[in-house]
Scaffold this motif. Structure first.
Motif, PDB file in Angstrom:
ATOM      1  N   VAL A   1       8.322  -4.013   1.223  1.00 44.14           N
ATOM      2  CA  VAL A   1       7.533  -4.486   2.361  1.00 44.14           C
ATOM      3  C   VAL A   1       6.039  -4.371   2.064  1.00 44.14           C
ATOM      4  O   VAL A   1       5.239  -5.206   2.479  1.00 44.14           O
ATOM      5  CB  VAL A   1       7.906  -3.686   3.635  1.00 44.14           C
ATOM      6  N   THR A   2       5.661  -3.332   1.309  1.00 44.42           N
ATOM      7  CA  THR A   2       4.238  -3.093   1.038  1.00 44.42           C
ATOM      8  C   THR A   2       3.808  -3.608  -0.332  1.00 44.42           C
ATOM      9  O   THR A   2       2.724  -3.266  -0.797  1.00 44.42           O
ATOM     10  CB  THR A   2       3.930  -1.595   1.117  1.00 44.42           C
ATOM     11  N   ASP A   3       4.649  -4.384  -0.981  1.00 41.86           N
ATOM     12  CA  ASP A   3       4.366  -4.888  -2.333  1.00 41.86           C
ATOM     13  C   ASP A   3       4.135  -3.746  -3.314  1.00 41.86           C
ATOM     14  O   ASP A   3       3.274  -3.822  -4.200  1.00 41.86           O
ATOM     15  CB  ASP A   3       3.155  -5.824  -2.333  1.00 41.86           C
ATOM     16  N   GLY A   4       4.865  -2.672  -3.132  1.00 40.99           N
ATOM     17  CA  GLY A   4       4.809  -1.547  -4.052  1.00 40.99           C
ATOM     18  C   GLY A   4       3.699  -0.545  -3.797  1.00 40.99           C
ATOM     19  O   GLY A   4       3.563   0.423  -4.537  1.00 40.99           O
ATOM     20  N   ARG A   5       2.902  -0.762  -2.767  1.00 43.76           N
ATOM     21  CA  ARG A   5       1.804   0.169  -2.487  1.00 43.76           C
ATOM     22  C   ARG A   5       2.287   1.283  -1.566  1.00 43.76           C
ATOM     23  O   ARG A   5       3.058   1.047  -0.635  1.00 43.76           O
ATOM     24  CB  ARG A   5       0.635  -0.563  -1.848  1.00 43.76           C
ATOM     25  N   ALA A   6       1.806   2.484  -1.838  1.00 43.61           N
ATOM     26  CA  ALA A   6       2.208   3.639  -1.031  1.00 43.61           C
ATOM     27  C   ALA A   6       1.113   4.083  -0.078  1.00 43.61           C
ATOM     28  O   ALA A   6       1.370   4.836   0.855  1.00 43.61           O
ATOM     29  CB  ALA A   6       2.589   4.799  -1.935  1.00 43.61           C
ATOM     30  N   HIS A   7      -0.119   3.609  -0.300  1.00 40.91           N
ATOM     31  CA  HIS A   7      -1.240   4.062   0.524  1.00 40.91           C
ATOM     32  C   HIS A   7      -1.996   2.862   1.083  1.00 40.91           C
ATOM     33  O   HIS A   7      -2.177   1.863   0.384  1.00 40.91           O
ATOM     34  CB  HIS A   7      -2.196   4.927  -0.295  1.00 40.91           C
ATOM     35  N   PRO A   8      -2.471   2.970   2.322  1.00 40.39           N
ATOM     36  CA  PRO A   8      -3.266   1.866   2.897  1.00 40.39           C
ATOM     37  C   PRO A   8      -4.644   1.808   2.259  1.00 40.39           C
ATOM     38  O   PRO A   8      -5.114   2.782   1.657  1.00 40.39           O
ATOM     39  CB  PRO A   8      -3.358   2.249   4.385  1.00 40.39           C
ATOM     40  N   SER A   9      -5.302   0.666   2.378  1.00 41.14           N
ATOM     41  CA  SER A   9      -6.642   0.496   1.804  1.00 41.14           C
ATOM     42  C   SER A   9      -7.684   1.296   2.577  1.00 41.14           C
ATOM     43  O   SER A   9      -8.788   1.484   2.105  1.00 41.14           O
ATOM     44  CB  SER A   9      -7.022  -0.981   1.792  1.00 41.14           C
TER      45      SER A   9
END
Length: 108
Positions: A6-14
């Motif tokens: 869902v997050t395209d592999g990102r674990a932390h928000p910008s």
């Protein structure tokens, strides 16, 4: 669906500006083309009025950390805006209230 998909592999928000009670409001005039189904659903939820981050996560049935990544993407693209909740007002001190009460009694 796995959260990292869902997050395209990102674990932390910008940005790390979201709290559980941060209010989310959607801009209704932004195009929804190109948004993932989760982001579209998030936009639909927030078009009816402000929702907290915790409420959005609950409606989406996603972990809060995943929801924060989606929210940061939508803030970056200009689809939503957020603001902190209005803090509760401080109560006046008991001494001040007693002085007002004494002043009112003296006049009556």
């Amino acid at each position: 669906m796995r959260p990292y998909v869902v997050t395209d592999g990102r674990a932390h928000p910008s940005r790390n500006t979201f709290d559980l009670v941060t209010l989310v409001m959607a801009y209704g005039d932004r195009p929804l083309t190109g948004l993932s189904p989760e982001k579209r659903r998030l936009m639909e939820l927030c078009m009816g009025g402000a929702l907290s981050v915790a409420e959005v996560a609950s409606h989406l049935r996603l972990p809060v950390s995943v929801t924060k990544v989606l929210l940061s993407d939508l803030v970056d693209s200009g689809h939503i805006t957020t603001r902190s909740p209005i803090p509760s007002a401080q109560l006046p001190e008991a001494q001040l209230l007693q002085e007002v009460l004494d002043g009112l009694r003296a006049r009556l």
